[in-house]
Scaffold this motif. Structure first.
Motif, PDB file in Angstrom:
ATOM      1  N   VAL A 414      59.884  19.328  83.291  1.00  0.00           N
ATOM      2  CA  VAL A 414      61.185  19.280  83.963  1.00  0.00           C
ATOM      3  C   VAL A 414      61.276  20.283  85.106  1.00  0.00           C
ATOM      4  CG1 VAL A 414      62.426  18.355  81.976  1.00  0.00           C
ATOM      5  CG2 VAL A 414      62.179  20.816  82.213  1.00  0.00           C
ATOM      6  N   SER A 415      60.419  21.301  85.079  1.00  0.00           N
ATOM      7  CA  SER A 415      60.296  22.263  86.180  1.00  0.00           C
ATOM      8  C   SER A 415      59.009  23.020  85.938  1.00  0.00           C
ATOM      9  CB  SER A 415      61.503  23.210  86.252  1.00  0.00           C
ATOM     10  OG  SER A 415      61.619  23.968  85.071  1.00  0.00           O
ATOM     11  N   ASP A 416      58.671  23.928  86.837  1.00  0.00           N
ATOM     12  CA  ASP A 416      57.406  24.642  86.701  1.00  0.00           C
ATOM     13  C   ASP A 416      57.330  25.384  85.365  1.00  0.00           C
ATOM     14  OD1 ASP A 416      56.714  23.758  89.165  1.00  0.00           O
ATOM     15  OD2 ASP A 416      57.074  25.660  90.206  1.00  0.00           O
ATOM     16  N   GLY A 417      56.381  24.980  84.536  1.00  0.00           N
ATOM     17  CA  GLY A 417      56.158  25.639  83.264  1.00  0.00           C
ATOM     18  C   GLY A 417      57.179  25.324  82.192  1.00  0.00           C
ATOM     19  N   VAL A 418      58.108  24.401  82.445  1.00  0.00           N
ATOM     20  CA  VAL A 418      59.149  24.057  81.483  1.00  0.00           C
ATOM     21  C   VAL A 418      59.020  22.584  81.113  1.00  0.00           C
ATOM     22  CG1 VAL A 418      61.628  23.941  81.016  1.00  0.00           C
ATOM     23  CG2 VAL A 418      60.698  25.810  82.403  1.00  0.00           C
ATOM     24  N   PHE A 419      59.021  22.312  79.804  1.00  0.00           N
ATOM     25  CA  PHE A 419      58.856  20.958  79.288  1.00  0.00           C
ATOM     26  C   PHE A 419      59.953  20.691  78.274  1.00  0.00           C
ATOM     27  CE2 PHE A 419      54.910  22.518  80.855  1.00  0.00           C
ATOM     28  CZ  PHE A 419      54.244  21.426  81.414  1.00  0.00           C
ATOM     29  N   LYS A 430      52.637  33.443  80.484  1.00  0.00           N
ATOM     30  CA  LYS A 430      51.192  33.667  80.485  1.00  0.00           C
ATOM     31  C   LYS A 430      50.591  33.616  79.085  1.00  0.00           C
ATOM     32  CE  LYS A 430      47.677  36.928  82.089  1.00  0.00           C
ATOM     33  NZ  LYS A 430      47.422  38.233  82.768  1.00  0.00           N
ATOM     34  N   ASP A 431      51.300  34.176  78.092  1.00  0.00           N
ATOM     35  CA  ASP A 431      50.706  34.304  76.758  1.00  0.00           C
ATOM     36  C   ASP A 431      51.348  33.419  75.695  1.00  0.00           C
ATOM     37  OD1 ASP A 431      53.099  35.633  76.728  1.00  0.00           O
ATOM     38  OD2 ASP A 431      52.388  37.335  75.546  1.00  0.00           O
ATOM     39  N   GLY A 432      52.247  32.524  76.099  1.00  0.00           N
ATOM     40  CA  GLY A 432      52.885  31.679  75.105  1.00  0.00           C
ATOM     41  C   GLY A 432      54.054  30.921  75.693  1.00  0.00           C
ATOM     42  N   PHE A 433      55.044  30.630  74.862  1.00  0.00           N
ATOM     43  CA  PHE A 433      56.234  29.943  75.366  1.00  0.00           C
ATOM     44  C   PHE A 433      57.450  30.267  74.504  1.00  0.00           C
ATOM     45  CE2 PHE A 433      54.060  26.946  72.540  1.00  0.00           C
ATOM     46  CZ  PHE A 433      55.079  26.426  71.748  1.00  0.00           C
ATOM     47  N   ASP A 434      58.608  30.241  75.153  1.00  0.00           N
ATOM     48  CA  ASP A 434      59.892  30.398  74.474  1.00  0.00           C
ATOM     49  C   ASP A 434      60.416  29.007  74.152  1.00  0.00           C
ATOM     50  OD1 ASP A 434      60.102  33.277  74.651  1.00  0.00           O
ATOM     51  OD2 ASP A 434      60.378  32.975  76.807  1.00  0.00           O
ATOM     52  N   PHE A 435      61.000  28.861  72.951  1.00  0.00           N
ATOM     53  CA  PHE A 435      61.252  27.527  72.427  1.00  0.00           C
ATOM     54  C   PHE A 435      62.665  27.399  71.864  1.00  0.00           C
ATOM     55  CE2 PHE A 435      60.712  24.224  69.112  1.00  0.00           C
ATOM     56  CZ  PHE A 435      60.130  23.233  69.871  1.00  0.00           C
ATOM     57  N   ASP A 436      63.349  26.334  72.277  1.00  0.00           N
ATOM     58  CA  ASP A 436      64.641  25.964  71.712  1.00  0.00           C
ATOM     59  C   ASP A 436      64.516  24.580  71.095  1.00  0.00           C
ATOM     60  OD1 ASP A 436      65.669  28.298  72.743  1.00  0.00           O
ATOM     61  OD2 ASP A 436      66.686  27.334  74.434  1.00  0.00           O
ATOM     62  N   PHE A 437      65.198  24.380  69.963  1.00  0.00           N
ATOM     63  CA  PHE A 437      65.158  23.083  69.297  1.00  0.00           C
ATOM     64  C   PHE A 437      66.536  22.808  68.700  1.00  0.00           C
ATOM     65  CE2 PHE A 437      63.239  20.526  65.528  1.00  0.00           C
ATOM     66  CZ  PHE A 437      63.537  19.326  66.168  1.00  0.00           C
ATOM     67  N   VAL A 440      68.295  25.638  66.824  1.00  0.00           N
ATOM     68  CA  VAL A 440      67.371  26.773  66.719  1.00  0.00           C
ATOM     69  C   VAL A 440      67.077  27.251  68.133  1.00  0.00           C
ATOM     70  CG1 VAL A 440      65.051  27.505  66.082  1.00  0.00           C
ATOM     71  CG2 VAL A 440      66.344  25.996  64.551  1.00  0.00           C
ATOM     72  N   LYS A 441      67.418  28.488  68.425  1.00  0.00           N
ATOM     73  CA  LYS A 441      67.261  29.025  69.770  1.00  0.00           C
ATOM     74  C   LYS A 441      66.340  30.245  69.764  1.00  0.00           C
ATOM     75  CE  LYS A 441      70.598  26.264  71.276  1.00  0.00           C
ATOM     76  NZ  LYS A 441      70.324  25.104  72.129  1.00  0.00           N
ATOM     77  N   GLY A 442      65.561  30.374  70.834  1.00  0.00           N
ATOM     78  CA  GLY A 442      64.867  31.623  71.104  1.00  0.00           C
ATOM     79  C   GLY A 442      63.645  31.934  70.271  1.00  0.00           C
ATOM     80  N   LEU A 443      62.983  30.907  69.720  1.00  0.00           N
ATOM     81  CA  LEU A 443      61.725  31.171  69.022  1.00  0.00           C
ATOM     82  C   LEU A 443      60.643  31.508  70.039  1.00  0.00           C
ATOM     83  CD1 LEU A 443      61.677  28.321  66.352  1.00  0.00           C
ATOM     84  CD2 LEU A 443      61.882  30.771  65.893  1.00  0.00           C
ATOM     85  N   ARG A 444      59.788  32.450  69.684  1.00  0.00           N
ATOM     86  CA  ARG A 444      58.699  32.847  70.578  1.00  0.00           C
ATOM     87  C   ARG A 444      57.374  32.440  69.957  1.00  0.00           C
ATOM     88  NH1 ARG A 444      57.062  33.347  75.696  1.00  0.00           N
ATOM     89  NH2 ARG A 444      55.255  34.693  75.831  1.00  0.00           N
ATOM     90  N   PHE A 445      56.593  31.650  70.703  1.00  0.00           N
ATOM     91  CA  PHE A 445      55.259  31.220  70.271  1.00  0.00           C
ATOM     92  C   PHE A 445      54.214  31.931  71.128  1.00  0.00           C
ATOM     93  CE2 PHE A 445      57.926  27.976  68.559  1.00  0.00           C
ATOM     94  CZ  PHE A 445      57.230  27.423  67.483  1.00  0.00           C
ATOM     95  N   TYR A 446      53.168  32.442  70.442  1.00  0.00           N
ATOM     96  CA  TYR A 446      52.080  33.154  71.118  1.00  0.00           C
ATOM     97  C   TYR A 446      50.802  32.357  70.998  1.00  0.00           C
ATOM     98  CZ  TYR A 446      55.276  37.124  70.881  1.00  0.00           C
ATOM     99  OH  TYR A 446      56.368  37.953  70.997  1.00  0.00           O
ATOM    100  N   ARG A 447      50.038  32.354  72.078  1.00  0.00           N
ATOM    101  CA  ARG A 447      48.759  31.656  72.055  1.00  0.00           C
ATOM    102  C   ARG A 447      47.776  32.409  71.159  1.00  0.00           C
ATOM    103  NH1 ARG A 447      46.363  28.136  75.813  1.00  0.00           N
ATOM    104  NH2 ARG A 447      47.960  28.664  77.378  1.00  0.00           N
ATOM    105  N   VAL A 448      47.058  31.676  70.330  1.00  0.00           N
ATOM    106  CA  VAL A 448      46.040  32.248  69.468  1.00  0.00           C
ATOM    107  C   VAL A 448      44.702  32.155  70.168  1.00  0.00           C
ATOM    108  CG1 VAL A 448      44.857  32.052  67.249  1.00  0.00           C
ATOM    109  CG2 VAL A 448      47.314  31.585  67.395  1.00  0.00           C
ATOM    110  N   ALA A 449      44.015  33.273  70.259  1.00  0.00           N
ATOM    111  CA  ALA A 449      42.733  33.293  70.955  1.00  0.00           C
ATOM    112  C   ALA A 449      41.724  32.400  70.230  1.00  0.00           C
ATOM    113  CB  ALA A 449      42.179  34.726  71.016  1.00  0.00           C
ATOM    114  N   ASP A 450      40.946  31.635  71.029  1.00  0.00           N
ATOM    115  CA  ASP A 450      39.922  30.755  70.459  1.00  0.00           C
ATOM    116  C   ASP A 450      38.784  31.592  69.861  1.00  0.00           C
ATOM    117  OD1 ASP A 450      41.360  28.554  71.237  1.00  0.00           O
ATOM    118  OD2 ASP A 450      40.352  28.449  73.206  1.00  0.00           O
TER     119      ASP A 450
END
Length: 450
Positions: A414-419, A430-437, A440-450
């Motif tokens: 829907v915009s740069d970096g927003v889906f 850079k390291d994850g995404f902020d999530f609303d559902f 449920v507001k403001g959950l923070r997801f972090y990328r897990v290193a491969d």
């Protein structure tokens, strides 16, 4: 008689006589063989002026719906839950302005008082446990326990907002009320409601349903229509408080009558439930304690709907007219609130006025016309400290697929970096995404290193 009373009487819509066929026409899509439907009751001055069943309670055995059929009324149950807290307050066992942590010590300290009142008027900020369950890969046809739900809620280190600052409907707080009843009254909510409410009112076909294996006489089966094929849609969850009341049209008529009985022990409590709540800003809400407060063509309107699995419900009251409509349905595709309003309009021509406090639906997700980043940059495995996970994100046909165990959602840019997709929104950094559902507001997801 004061000026306001004279004005209400002057503006009150006139009562119209209605042919029963006009009501049957509203439910005509379901009034046929092989269809679930609705049991309907219309009350004027405490008496039924119409009661009927349209459709079938059970399609296996062609059992018709009647005013004696037992339905799960979903969130219409919340008015009974709110009443339990006011009864316990009356007993001197608690105050609805007590902090919830006084009784549910598992909850974290959110840094600002979260009270029972905040729970009852949906200004708690608690993230909705049903939405959290979906993010854990769980649905209404799974099984998890009350202690697991308490732990799920307590594991949320953050709220949607500071208590009292906003209104977001949340099932979590109302579920926690069932735990408060157990811990304060020393008995389960089903026992408490049976002793203090249902038995005194003669609601002999009503109970709080905390065991999905329980045999219930005259119970309707819930259904869902999937690609033109009818399927049974029943929940295996045993949580109560946010829902779980099983009842009939005839029993709800007994409950409705109490709202006009000034001599009832419940009278002062029900008046409190119908007083609009306020935010800390002073803004008045269209919700009291377990009840929505609306308007029908300028006249007061008290109502609450319910939706759970294949059941839908609505109980709406015009108190100035001493008039109520009960619509209990066993097909998830039915909107009983709309049908109830159409019934009201037959007797009192008019309309339900829009709720100024209703949240605006999210704008439909549309592909951005801006930059076009490589969506593979967002792929990976993610974790959230407040959920169990794991979670994966994959690029697929110009969109992102977000997967939580067996549940997955497709998110459009829907915009740069927003889906986004419906109530779901992910904003990548850079390291994850902020999530609303949704709730449920403001959950923070972090990328897990491969």
């Amino acid at each position: 008689m004061n000026t306001r009373t004279l004005l209400l009487l002057f503006c009150a819509p006139a009562f119209a006589q209605v042919n029963p066929e006009a009501i049957r026409e509203i439910y005509s899509n379901y009034d046929k063989s092989g269809s679930p439907g609705c049991a309907v009751g219309v009350l004027k001055d405490g008496k039924f002026i119409h009661q009927a069943g349209y459709g079938y309670a059970n399609l296996d055995y062609d059992l018709p719906l009647t005013s004696k059929t037992v339905f799960d009324i979903g969130s219409t149950s919340k008015q009974f839950t709110a009443l339990t807290m006011l009864l316990l307050e009356k007993d001197g066992k608690l105050s609805i302005d007590d902090p919830v942590r006084k009784y549910i010590a598992e909850l974290p300290d959110y840094g600002t008082p979260l009270t029972i009142r905040h729970i009852l008027n949906h200004t708690s900020g608690l993230r909705d446990y049903l939405a959290l369950g979906r993010l854990e890969g769980l649905g209404a046809d799974d099984f998890y326990t009350d202690p697991e739900v308490v732990a799920m809620i307590a594991h949320q280190r953050h709220l949607n907002f500071n208590p009292g600052e906003e209104f977001i409907y949340s099932n979590s707080g109302y579920f926690l009320v069932s735990q408060i009843v157990l811990r304060v009254a020393g008995k389960s909510m089903p026992q408490f409601l049976e002793e203090r409410v249902f038995k005194p009112l003669g609601m002999t076909n009503t109970h709080s349903h905390d065991d999905h294996t329980m045999v219930v006489k005259n119970r309707a089966t819930g259904y869902a229509l999937n690609k033109g094929v009818m399927h049974v849609d029943m929940s295996t969850l045993d949580m109560i408080g946010d829902g779980g009341i099983y009842t009939t049209v005839e029993d709800l008529a007994k409950w409705d009558a109490v709202f006009y009985d000034e001599k009832s022990e419940f009278a002062p409590l029900l008046k409190r439930m119908q007083q609009p709540s306020k935010l800390t800003s002073g803004k008045t809400l269209s919700y009291g304690l377990g009840l929505f407060i609306g308007s029908w063509s300028g006249q007061p309107m008290i109502h609450h709907g319910g939706a759970w699995a294949g059941f839908r419900a609505e109980l709406v009251r015009l108190p100035q007219q001493h008039f109520s409509v009960i619509s209990l349905c066993n097909l998830g595709a039915i909107n009983p609130s709309v049908h109830a309003q159409r019934v009201i309009a037959l007797y009192y021509p008019g309309r339900m006025e829009p709720d100024p406090n209703a949240p605006r639906p999210p704008a439909p997700a549309q592909a951005t016309s801006g930059s076009n980043p490589d969506l593979r940059n967002f792929e990976g495995t993610y974790r959230c400290d407040e959920l169990s996970g794991p979670y994966t994100v994959k690029a697929e046909n110009g969109k992102l697929k977000f997967r939580a165990r067996r549940n997955d959602w497709t998110l459009a840019p829907v915009s740069d970096g927003v889906f986004a997709s419906g109530p779901m929104r992910a904003a990548f950094t850079k390291d994850g995404f902020d999530f609303d559902f949704g709730r449920v507001k403001g959950l923070r997801f972090y990328r897990v290193a491969d």
